[in-house]
Design an enzyme around this catalytic site. Sequence first.
Site, short mmCIF file in Angstrom:
data_model
loop_
_atom_site.label_atom_id
_atom_site.label_comp_id
_atom_site.label_asym_id
_atom_site.label_seq_id
_atom_site.Cartn_x
_atom_site.Cartn_y
_atom_site.Cartn_z
CG HIS A 1 -7.36 -17.42 5.13
ND1 HIS A 1 -6.25 -17.83 4.42
CD2 HIS A 1 -6.98 -17.41 6.44
CE1 HIS A 1 -5.25 -18.09 5.27
NE2 HIS A 1 -5.67 -17.83 6.50
CD GLU B 1 -3.01 -1.08 2.25
OE1 GLU B 1 -2.94 -0.21 3.14
OE2 GLU B 1 -3.94 -1.92 2.19
CG ASP C 1 -15.80 0.84 10.24
OD1 ASP C 1 -15.03 1.60 10.86
OD2 ASP C 1 -15.40 -0.12 9.58
CE LYS D 1 -13.78 3.00 6.57
NZ LYS D 1 -14.04 2.11 7.74
NE ARG E 1 -2.46 3.93 5.07
CZ ARG E 1 -2.90 3.11 6.03
NH1 ARG E 1 -3.16 1.85 5.76
NH2 ARG E 1 -3.08 3.55 7.26
N GLY F 1 -6.53 -0.03 15.27
CA GLY F 1 -6.95 -1.11 16.17
C GLY F 1 -8.27 -0.89 16.87
CG ASN G 1 -11.08 2.54 3.38
OD1 ASN G 1 -10.07 2.80 4.02
ND2 ASN G 1 -12.06 1.82 3.91
CD1 TRP G 2 -7.09 1.57 2.52
CD2 TRP G 2 -5.33 2.43 1.45
NE1 TRP G 2 -6.62 0.62 1.65
CE2 TRP G 2 -5.54 1.12 0.99
CE3 TRP G 2 -4.27 3.17 0.92
CZ2 TRP G 2 -4.75 0.52 0.00
CZ3 TRP G 2 -3.48 2.58 -0.07
CH2 TRP G 2 -3.72 1.27 -0.52
CA CA Z 1 -12.80 0.76 11.30
#
Ligand code: CA
Length: 718
Positions: A620, A80, A315, A342, A132, A192, A402-403
């Site tokens: 996964h 990234e 979120d 977001k 990143r 986190g 997003n990022w």
């Molecule tokens: Ca989050």
Amino acid sequence: MKYRAFPALVIALLASLSTTAAPVSQQRLLSADSDTDNWLSYGRSYKEQRFSPLSEVNTDNVGELGLAWYFETDTHLGLETTPLVIDGVMYFTGAWSTAYAVNAATGELIWSFDPKVPREKSVTACCGVVNRGLAAWENKLFLGTVDGRLIAIDQTSGKQIWSSQTTDPDQAYSITGAPRVAKGKVFIGNGGSEFGTRGYVSAYDADNGEMVWRFYTIPGNPADGFENDAMERAAKTWNGEWWQYGGGGTAWDAIVYDPELDQLYIGVGNGAPHNRRIRSPGGGDNLYLSSVLALNPDTGEYLWHYQEVPADNWDYTASQQITLADIPWQGEQRKVILHAPKAGFVYIIDRANGELLSAEPFTTVTWASHYDMDTGRPVENEGQDYDGKPAVVYPSAIGGHNWQPMAYSPQTGLLYIPELDMGMPFDEIKGPDYKHLKRHFNTGYKLTQADASQRFTQALLKHLPKSHLLAWDPAKQEVAWKMPHPYIHNGGVLATAGGLVFQGTSDGRFLGVRADNGELLWTFNTQNSVLPGPVSYRANGEQYIAVAVGRGGALTMNTGKSFPTENPNNRIMAFKVGGSAVLPPVTVPDRPIPPPSLAMSDADVEEGRQLFQRFCSRCHGAYAVGDGSIPDLRYLEPIWHENFEAVVLQGLMEKAGMPRFDEALDREQVEKIHAYVIERAHEDHALRQESGWFADAKNAVIDVFARFMAWVIRTTTS
Ligand code: CA
């Protein structure tokens, strides 16, 4: 030895002298706009516009771009990184917080650095052990690591100078973001939230790694006292015992220094758990979640904030890229923040005081109808809070953006956003039924009832996920143009003075597009997904466009792969006009015959599926469709089936990055997961016998849809 006898040597010597690294001083960072050849910091300059002033590559000759060189890492794990380019040398980061220096004109390795992150840390890296990027200051480079260290590396030798632990190693913090540097201080956040942490940002002395200040983004337990007045004020907007869950608010990406106003802006993350009725029963805005926060860069003191999503419930982080710009606004020039996080709105914020100037949706948004410009607050749509009744909400928890970096071109006045137009169902877990699992992913919602599932499917079928490269006109507060992509989850954006915008896609194309109207001018097949933002620089007098290529990271890990071919190792690729390097061919791998099904009831296999979705799919892949960055469990060799329990419960592969799950799962549950994995291997095997490798267009369409539905199921069962 006479110089005139060795003209080539002299030229080479002079060239090497002129490219000898001058320190990246404060002055150099301040004048990055006119330092055309280099890319000195994460977003290129303090404004983080990702606009290169180079124009040798332009709308006339972009069609002649070819691969100049590629550098292959030794891993399939996600890349990234936004490379830095300083005086002919490119510096970038890779999986497990590694760093590399290569010759920017040739890709030749100069040094590499491995901080040896303990592999068991992967369990709390929500979205892959990615990184990143770096920050540069004087002759040092700064690197954040997955296990929470901030490390200073000697730019010339690649050796560690100092290292500071910025987090409590016993808590579930991680660092994937790029540090930023100004005024002799290195600024670093962490991630986190969902794993039970409380967000903060810290500043370290660039010389010696000593901490100068720390600012928490949300209050802790009031019984412990408050760190400052801002925390005391914030605590009045929380209820219940949020500190038991950490509360969230991690600052895992945007941290931007504004030299004109001498302020530091922090993009603060989402609340945790996501469900606000569990996190803060009794309501409240939950400051400073989902806010842009301005701090004094010298002391870390609170200056102002603007909360984009009060009482975040979906979120909706505000961690996404913060871009500074001076734009014409209703007849005058304003110094603003451009923000497209977001939540799906483009926010234009006066950066002197945090005043909201504009908030208009750039993608499908259902959680709020609009912003009340008198109060600066969103007006939530009824039922979208999923209070007692499930709801399909746009954007999804992955966000309208997003990022993946966006770019702003002062030449066109447009903001280029890698957009994701997608919703998802939210079905809450009631407070009494909620079980918080430390060091695992906690959201506070799920998808359980069959009738709800059908309803959701219908709603989502009416509006299939789409993704665009979207140009936003901040002055007019509307879309200028948008280019649709066939797959979701596409890469970051670069704008250049050549009138171009570059973006990579998840289906492996790297695109050169006209910045003014979105016309596609150039395409290159990279053989692999492209996620981060490209950069542009000049080396040996030629302009290059470079980008990191490879699957991995949350988005492709969750949604599986879009290629039938083997993943090549992840790479940096650099392009120039007339470049003629060629990538080695990709192969279609042989797949093992799956073992016999385990003797287990359908209900047990179904339970295995649900457990898989909660504990395994984040890496996964939903429905066990991997993206190839780590093992696809449908293609396990017999030895791994024999050792399945030892891997999952006893940590047999912990040193390779596969965490142990004995805190969360028991033997019976693991056997059910194994049964589900074997069933998925059989389904995939049958599909391949029938139709071959997703080769034709029909199967490609099925693949897109399957991956989307897989993602929906995945996100709603955690
Ligand atoms: Ca989050």
